[in-house]
Design a protein around this motif. Sequence first.
Motif, PDB file in Angstrom:
ATOM      1  N   MET A 150      -8.394  -6.843 -12.930  1.00  0.00           N
ATOM      2  CA  MET A 150      -9.729  -7.207 -12.500  1.00  0.00           C
ATOM      3  C   MET A 150     -10.282  -8.338 -13.370  1.00  0.00           C
ATOM      4  O   MET A 150     -10.132  -8.331 -14.578  1.00  0.00           O
ATOM      5  CB  MET A 150     -10.676  -6.006 -12.605  1.00  0.00           C
ATOM      6  CG  MET A 150     -10.343  -4.857 -11.680  1.00  0.00           C
ATOM      7  SD  MET A 150     -11.543  -3.516 -11.882  1.00  0.00           S
ATOM      8  CE  MET A 150     -10.891  -2.356 -10.697  1.00  0.00           C
ATOM      9  N   LEU A 193     -11.552  -8.721  -4.515  1.00  0.00           N
ATOM     10  CA  LEU A 193     -10.581  -8.558  -3.438  1.00  0.00           C
ATOM     11  C   LEU A 193      -9.970  -9.881  -3.002  1.00  0.00           C
ATOM     12  O   LEU A 193      -8.851  -9.912  -2.480  1.00  0.00           O
ATOM     13  CB  LEU A 193     -11.243  -7.881  -2.238  1.00  0.00           C
ATOM     14  CG  LEU A 193     -11.669  -6.421  -2.416  1.00  0.00           C
ATOM     15  CD1 LEU A 193     -12.507  -5.955  -1.226  1.00  0.00           C
ATOM     16  CD2 LEU A 193     -10.449  -5.536  -2.587  1.00  0.00           C
ATOM     17  N   THR A 253      -6.409  -6.541   3.123  1.00  0.00           N
ATOM     18  CA  THR A 253      -6.893  -6.987   1.815  1.00  0.00           C
ATOM     19  C   THR A 253      -7.039  -5.818   0.861  1.00  0.00           C
ATOM     20  O   THR A 253      -6.642  -5.890  -0.312  1.00  0.00           O
ATOM     21  CB  THR A 253      -8.247  -7.701   1.970  1.00  0.00           C
ATOM     22  OG1 THR A 253      -8.082  -8.816   2.861  1.00  0.00           O
ATOM     23  CG2 THR A 253      -8.756  -8.202   0.627  1.00  0.00           C
ATOM     24  N   ARG A 257      -3.590  -4.518  -0.239  1.00  0.00           N
ATOM     25  CA  ARG A 257      -2.988  -5.400  -1.253  1.00  0.00           C
ATOM     26  C   ARG A 257      -3.614  -5.149  -2.621  1.00  0.00           C
ATOM     27  O   ARG A 257      -2.903  -5.067  -3.628  1.00  0.00           O
ATOM     28  CB  ARG A 257      -3.175  -6.862  -0.845  1.00  0.00           C
ATOM     29  CG  ARG A 257      -2.548  -7.864  -1.821  1.00  0.00           C
ATOM     30  CD  ARG A 257      -2.596  -9.281  -1.285  1.00  0.00           C
ATOM     31  NE  ARG A 257      -3.955  -9.747  -1.059  1.00  0.00           N
ATOM     32  CZ  ARG A 257      -4.494  -9.930   0.126  1.00  0.00           C
ATOM     33  NH1 ARG A 257      -3.796  -9.675   1.234  1.00  0.00           N
ATOM     34  NH2 ARG A 257      -5.746 -10.357   0.245  1.00  0.00           N
ATOM     35  N   TYR A 258      -4.918  -4.983  -2.654  1.00  0.00           N
ATOM     36  CA  TYR A 258      -5.598  -4.780  -3.929  1.00  0.00           C
ATOM     37  C   TYR A 258      -5.321  -3.389  -4.494  1.00  0.00           C
ATOM     38  O   TYR A 258      -4.934  -3.244  -5.668  1.00  0.00           O
ATOM     39  CB  TYR A 258      -7.107  -4.965  -3.752  1.00  0.00           C
ATOM     40  CG  TYR A 258      -7.876  -4.840  -5.046  1.00  0.00           C
ATOM     41  CD1 TYR A 258      -7.971  -5.908  -5.931  1.00  0.00           C
ATOM     42  CD2 TYR A 258      -8.502  -3.650  -5.394  1.00  0.00           C
ATOM     43  CE1 TYR A 258      -8.669  -5.792  -7.125  1.00  0.00           C
ATOM     44  CE2 TYR A 258      -9.200  -3.520  -6.586  1.00  0.00           C
ATOM     45  CZ  TYR A 258      -9.280  -4.601  -7.443  1.00  0.00           C
ATOM     46  OH  TYR A 258      -9.949  -4.478  -8.631  1.00  0.00           O
TER      47      TYR A 258
END
Length: 338
Positions: free
Chosen positions: A1, A20, A28, A31-32
């Motif tokens: 992050m 994101l 999305t 994937r995160y």
Amino acid sequence: MATTSTPDTISRPDRALALLGGSPDDATLRRYLHGLPGVDAVGLDARAADLGTRSIKTTSKAWALDRIISLIDLTTLEGADTPGKVRSLVAKAVNPDATDPSCPRVAAVCVYGDMVEHAREALGAAHGDPDDGGVSVAAVATAFPSGRASLAVKLADTADAVAAGADEIDMVIDRGAFLSGRYGVVFDQIAQVKEACRRADGTQASLKVILETGELQTYDNIRRASTLAILAGGDFIKTSTGKVQPAATLPVTLLMLEVVRDWYRATGVKIGVKPAGGIRTSKDAIKYLVTVAETLGEEWLQPHLFRFGASSLLNDVLRQRQKMAHGHYTGADYLTID
């Protein structure tokens, strides 16, 4: 992050989108969330077990017992709940030990939405910010405990509770959607429930997001669900409804605290944690206090950042408190049965 040095100038939705790298759709979010580090289950269990063996001195125990009381959401969530039962619960929340005026109040009473007005009326002048010694009203919503309802029903459920005077909303996520990878649905529902917490004057009720960790199957899923709830706007992440076993456990709570710690380090924003269900003794509750202090620091041991969801815990804490004060336990009929 990514980190930021100005947490108060960036709204949560904007920060979520920045983290994101796109809109919060399934692709999305997958994937995160699936890019988060995997949980070392053996290490997590070992760390929780170690924290669970810590002992505290007598003077610290007296402090701990009072702090536990001040962090309890005293709860009744039964189909047979009545206005009279709620009034009795409120009386105990405001004055847990009638023989000892130094005994602190609990943080909140937690009820179904249709009981909110009765709780507010019974609280009277005692209603207020639990960080200042008042007692809040929390309401479960969004088709608690299953969450099996349309979004329109969930939003109406939330809005009705807020309109009736709820200070806090405890919502449940759609576990079916989460487990089938429909992360965008879960994100959108949390975000819309958060908006439904807005009052007519523009202020908002606090939102606790119940993950129902006993149904999430793996530690990795619990980390992902915790992160998703925070991204979508939850003010608290909560383990359980108390209706599913296992409910709160020390390893799961430790994992959720670590997610909150990582979010705070990355953004400067503090998120609350609420273990709920199955915490019945002061001995167990003290283990949670130690775990919070060791993971996030004692500053998190405040009502706006940590709660216990419980019904029977309070009586055991009161008995231990009386034992420390008088050298013996009181009789079984001394305390009310919740």
